[in-house]
Design a protein around this motif. Structure first.
Motif, mmCIF file in Angstrom:
data_model
loop_
_atom_site.group_PDB
_atom_site.id
_atom_site.type_symbol
_atom_site.label_atom_id
_atom_site.label_comp_id
_atom_site.label_asym_id
_atom_site.label_seq_id
_atom_site.Cartn_x
_atom_site.Cartn_y
_atom_site.Cartn_z
ATOM 1 N N VAL A 58 0.901 -1.209 0.020
ATOM 2 C CA VAL A 58 -0.097 0.041 -0.028
ATOM 3 C C VAL A 58 0.915 1.416 0.236
ATOM 4 O O VAL A 58 1.908 1.312 0.939
ATOM 5 N N ASP A 59 0.474 2.322 -0.895
ATOM 6 C CA ASP A 59 1.316 3.437 -0.926
ATOM 7 C C ASP A 59 0.671 4.508 0.451
ATOM 8 O O ASP A 59 -0.522 4.612 0.586
ATOM 9 N N VAL A 60 1.720 4.866 1.250
ATOM 10 C CA VAL A 60 1.390 5.705 2.321
ATOM 11 C C VAL A 60 0.795 6.843 1.708
ATOM 12 O O VAL A 60 1.074 7.394 0.759
ATOM 13 N N PRO A 61 -0.036 7.727 2.487
ATOM 14 C CA PRO A 61 -0.534 9.031 2.266
ATOM 15 C C PRO A 61 0.472 9.896 1.466
ATOM 16 O O PRO A 61 1.506 10.197 1.847
ATOM 17 N N GLY A 62 0.065 10.558 0.257
ATOM 18 C CA GLY A 62 0.726 11.544 -0.368
ATOM 19 C C GLY A 62 2.069 10.968 -1.111
ATOM 20 O O GLY A 62 2.863 11.853 -1.439
ATOM 21 N N THR A 63 1.946 9.585 -1.461
ATOM 22 C CA THR A 63 2.935 8.923 -2.200
ATOM 23 C C THR A 63 2.351 8.171 -3.169
ATOM 24 O O THR A 63 1.094 7.485 -3.055
ATOM 25 N N GLY A 64 2.977 7.641 -4.394
ATOM 26 C CA GLY A 64 2.434 6.562 -5.214
ATOM 27 C C GLY A 64 1.230 6.866 -5.855
ATOM 28 O O GLY A 64 0.723 8.085 -6.244
ATOM 29 N N GLY A 65 0.219 5.943 -5.765
ATOM 30 C CA GLY A 65 -1.153 6.309 -6.125
ATOM 31 C C GLY A 65 -2.012 6.780 -5.070
ATOM 32 O O GLY A 65 -3.369 6.672 -5.127
ATOM 33 N N SER A 66 -1.347 7.136 -3.728
ATOM 34 C CA SER A 66 -2.399 7.301 -2.484
ATOM 35 C C SER A 66 -2.675 8.832 -2.534
ATOM 36 O O SER A 66 -1.602 9.591 -2.610
ATOM 37 N N GLN A 67 -3.846 9.238 -2.218
ATOM 38 C CA GLN A 67 -4.123 10.659 -1.866
ATOM 39 C C GLN A 67 -3.485 11.040 -0.651
ATOM 40 O O GLN A 67 -3.285 10.201 0.402
ATOM 41 N N GLY A 68 -3.491 12.515 -0.366
ATOM 42 C CA GLY A 68 -3.178 12.869 0.994
ATOM 43 C C GLY A 68 -1.764 13.636 1.069
ATOM 44 O O GLY A 68 -1.242 13.889 0.047
ATOM 45 N N LYS A 69 -1.244 14.008 2.180
ATOM 46 C CA LYS A 69 -0.136 14.754 2.340
ATOM 47 C C LYS A 69 0.976 13.943 3.017
ATOM 48 O O LYS A 69 0.893 13.291 4.074
ATOM 49 N N PHE A 70 2.041 13.722 2.351
ATOM 50 C CA PHE A 70 3.160 13.073 2.923
ATOM 51 C C PHE A 70 3.918 13.894 4.073
ATOM 52 O O PHE A 70 3.943 14.904 4.075
ATOM 53 N N ASP A 71 3.810 13.081 5.010
ATOM 54 C CA ASP A 71 4.507 13.817 6.354
ATOM 55 C C ASP A 71 5.155 12.741 7.211
ATOM 56 O O ASP A 71 4.622 11.828 7.937
ATOM 57 N N LEU A 72 6.533 12.771 7.182
ATOM 58 C CA LEU A 72 7.409 11.773 7.657
ATOM 59 C C LEU A 72 7.085 11.239 8.986
ATOM 60 O O LEU A 72 6.984 11.833 9.982
ATOM 61 N N PHE A 73 6.547 9.910 9.298
ATOM 62 C CA PHE A 73 6.268 9.362 10.286
ATOM 63 C C PHE A 73 5.435 9.950 11.418
ATOM 64 O O PHE A 73 5.461 9.801 12.594
ATOM 65 N N SER A 74 4.475 10.803 10.737
ATOM 66 C CA SER A 74 3.656 11.509 11.558
ATOM 67 C C SER A 74 2.451 10.663 12.185
ATOM 68 O O SER A 74 2.180 9.372 11.637
ATOM 69 N N PRO A 75 1.837 11.120 13.322
ATOM 70 C CA PRO A 75 0.582 10.295 14.037
ATOM 71 C C PRO A 75 -0.479 10.112 12.755
ATOM 72 O O PRO A 75 -1.002 8.961 13.001
ATOM 73 N N ASP A 76 -0.721 10.791 12.090
ATOM 74 C CA ASP A 76 -1.742 10.734 11.080
ATOM 75 C C ASP A 76 -1.225 9.434 10.151
ATOM 76 O O ASP A 76 -2.127 8.658 9.616
ATOM 77 N N GLU A 77 0.195 9.347 9.880
ATOM 78 C CA GLU A 77 0.327 8.175 8.849
ATOM 79 C C GLU A 77 0.241 6.783 9.741
ATOM 80 O O GLU A 77 -0.004 5.704 9.183
ATOM 81 N N ALA A 78 0.460 6.851 11.035
ATOM 82 C CA ALA A 78 0.324 5.694 12.048
ATOM 83 C C ALA A 78 -0.999 5.335 11.826
ATOM 84 O O ALA A 78 -1.463 4.233 11.863
ATOM 85 N N ARG A 79 -2.031 6.410 11.969
ATOM 86 C CA ARG A 79 -3.419 5.989 12.123
ATOM 87 C C ARG A 79 -4.023 5.395 10.631
ATOM 88 O O ARG A 79 -4.627 4.475 10.550
ATOM 89 N N ALA A 80 -3.348 5.985 9.658
ATOM 90 C CA ALA A 80 -3.593 5.575 8.304
ATOM 91 C C ALA A 80 -3.249 3.916 8.264
ATOM 92 O O ALA A 80 -3.796 2.859 7.748
#
Length: 604
Positions: free
Chosen positions: A107-129
């Protein structure tokens, strides 16, 4: 080819057009074929859409998906799920597992590849995703409902954050993080407050390149959607890449340890992983960029399981759980696990935790396995595993068990800012992708910017096994100092091999003694520096100042007849480059005073 693909997943090099389709893989008798569903939508609770590829076992006779049910192994990647799948285990996907009855989901993390969202290095939002992705994967058709995670570097660190975020009683039962960090600020971004320029520049701008290009690989059938995502991903260059570059050049907020870095340090969430019941098999490297942190992840998890402070050293008699294991070998970031059958190791781990099979994965009382350079190996249970041994820096370049005598002359060296770049340090912090300057070399014993202190030839082999701390007392005529240290194995012919290294920026010398590990009385085997803006103090000129310097832990045996050498220098180019700190360093003259010493972890 393999090394180029690893480079993609560790530095963001992107020969992406060549990686659009995974290569055909040979199938062993009695195993499954693989079928792939691409760009399945994972709709998050906030409305964002992530995209996933599902690699499923297929009937080798018909090519149709096998009925299952199968456990799921997830790779959550910022490098593009298609290139990551080509890179295999490093990118979070292992076809060997799929062929043996697992669903492989990338799976592409948010804000990368084919995924929507904003990339934010190891953010709490990324953990929730990540947690939502795990729950989605558990509900896939033909899923058994049990999930594991796999991958290296960024993909490894995301496993830790996801395992902490997921909560107890979740589908996530086990993870296999390779080359993960306990504290990215101290493991990678700095060394004793001295700025690591080599790794962050490659990583920061590598992320930007992959974010912008991978949409065209992941959504190649829909160029308009790919262009739209690429543009959205590019907009993150301001708050991420450019902000990092600005702070590195100007000593801005991210130059120091602060709330930004603390939120991104897996150390703070290890107790949650244990509370959530997720099993963790770590793999780390003696020459990895995260060399410092990987043993600390192990001790932190074991401490959390035993109800002790996560950041403390393990103590003799402390209970040890086989649920948390570390394999630590002579590997760089780019060749992690080389020479070990990682397929068999991962299958054994996941079969135990996801399929309930008795594979012997937890039949150990010594869950820390070490493979030394040269191939010698041993297993142990605690980190650190031994009491410190102290050696003293003496006049005439000696390193001895005896303290300096009154009247021994101090040694002078000068700030140079430049050094021979052909070192283990350069290759290590280039993720091992250079593959040069790692063997024995003939180096000068001293120069204007270097001093060395060497033991007499050893009468018996000495096994170094853990953290190393150095206490320097030094006088400077400038308000800033930079010390770079290298621990070397010196052969009888005079050539030396780098074992480990460290650094210290003088103005960030302040210790957090509650977080530091004590050595012999009055010294530290594992100094922990505050490295905050508030703790920064100019170096007083003209009088001795104490510096407690951490050398990254080393696991190696020095042969009888060889010597140990500590090299003290004022540069480690291009690894440690004092950008905004340079004005306070220029023209500096340092005097190494007595007593100064080194603390070594020497195993029986």
């Amino acid at each position: 080819m393999r090394k180029a693909l690893i480079a993609l997943c560790t530095t963001g090099c992107t020969a992406l057009a060549l990686l659009a389709a995974p290569p055909v893989r040979a199938r062993e008798s009695g195993t499954y074929d693989i079928t792939v569903q691409r760009n399945l939508e994972v709709r998050l609770s906030d409305g964002r859409v992530l995209r996933a590829d599902v690699h499923a076992p297929a009937d080798p006779a018909t090519g149709k998906p096998a009925p299952g049910p199968f456990p799921v192994v997830v790779g959550f990647t910022p490098y593009g799920k298609t290139p990551s799948a080509v890179a295999g285990t490093f990118g979070g996907f292992n076809p060997y597992l799929v062929q043996r009855g697992y669903l492989g989901v990338v799976v592409d993390v948010p804000g990368t590849g084919g995924s929507q969202g904003k990339f934010d290095l190891f953010s709490p939002d990324e953990a929730r995703a990540g947690a939502e992705v795990v729950r989605w994967a558990a509900r896939l058709p033909r899923s058994s409902g049990k999930v594991g995670m796999l991958g290296l570097s960024y993909v490894a660190i995301d496993q830790l954050f996801t395992a902490a975020e997921i909560g107890p009683g979740s589908p996530l039962k086990a993870i296999f993080p390779m080359a993960a960090s306990v504290d990215p600020y101290r493991d990678l971004f700095t060394s004793g407050g001295a700025l690591n320029v080599l790794s962050p520049l490659g990583l920061v701008f590598g992320y930007g390149v992959t974010r912008v290009l991978t949409p065209f690989v992941e959504l190649r059938s829909n160029p308009l959607a790919a262009f739209t995502l690429a543009y959205e991903h590019l907009l993150q260059a301001g708050p991420f890449e450019l902000a990092f570059a600005r702070d590195m050049l100007t000593n801005g907020p991210r130059r120091y340890d602060n709330a930004y870095w603390k939120a991104r340090a897996p150390e703070r969430i290890l107790s949650k992983i244990v509370a959530n019941g997720v099993a963790v098999h770590l793999v780390g490297g003696l020459y990895d960029v995260f060399q410092r942190g990987e043993p600390l992840l192990y001790s932190g998890l074991q401490n959390a399981a035993a109800g002790r402070p996560v950041g403390a050293p393990m103590v003799p008699g402390q209970p040890v759980s086989p649920k948390y294991q570390l394999l630590f070998g002579p590997w760089t970031h780019g060749d992690m696990g080389r020479g070990v059958d990682m397929n068999a190791l991962q299958l054994r781990w996941f079969d135990h935790w996801l399929k309930g099979r008795d594979t012997g994965a937890t039949d150990t009382r010594t869950p820390l396995r070490v493979i030394e350079p040269g191939g010698a190996s041993y297993s142990t249970s605690h980190y650190p595993m031994t009491r410190p041994t102290q050696l003293w820096l003496r006049s005439q370049g000696r390193l001895t068990p005896g303290r300096p005598r009154p009247g021994e002359r101090p040694d002078d060296l000068y700030f140079t800012g430049l050094s021979n770049p052909c070192t283990r340090s350069t290759d290590q912090f280039a993720a091992g992708l250079l593959g040069i300057c790692t063997g024995p070399q003939r180096k000068p014993a001293r120069s204007p910017g270097e001093l060395t202190y060497t033991t007499t030839p050893l009468s018996r082999p000495v096994r170094l096994a853990g953290p190393v701390g150095v206490t320097l007392r030094a006088t400077s005529d400038r308000p800033e100092t930079l010390f770079t240290l290298t621990l070397e194995d010196v052969a009888p012919d005079g050539t030396s091999t780098d074992l480990s290294g460290g650094g210290q920026l003088g103005s960030l010398r302040a210790l957090d003694e509650k977080r530091s590990w004590p050595g012999t009385p009055g010294h530290w085997i594992h100094p922990y520096h505050r490295s905050t803006k508030a703790s920064q103090k100019a170096v007083p000129t003209g009088r001795p100042v104490r510096y407690d310097i951490a050398v990254r832990p080393t696991f190696a045996t020095v042969a009888a007849g060889h010597s140990l050498r500590l090299r003290i220098a004022t540069a480690d180019f291009p690894h440690l480059v004092p950008l905004a700190d340079l004005p306070g360093l220029l023209g500096g003259r340092y005097t190494i005073e007595h007593p100064s010493s080194i603390q070594l972890s020497i195993a029986p």
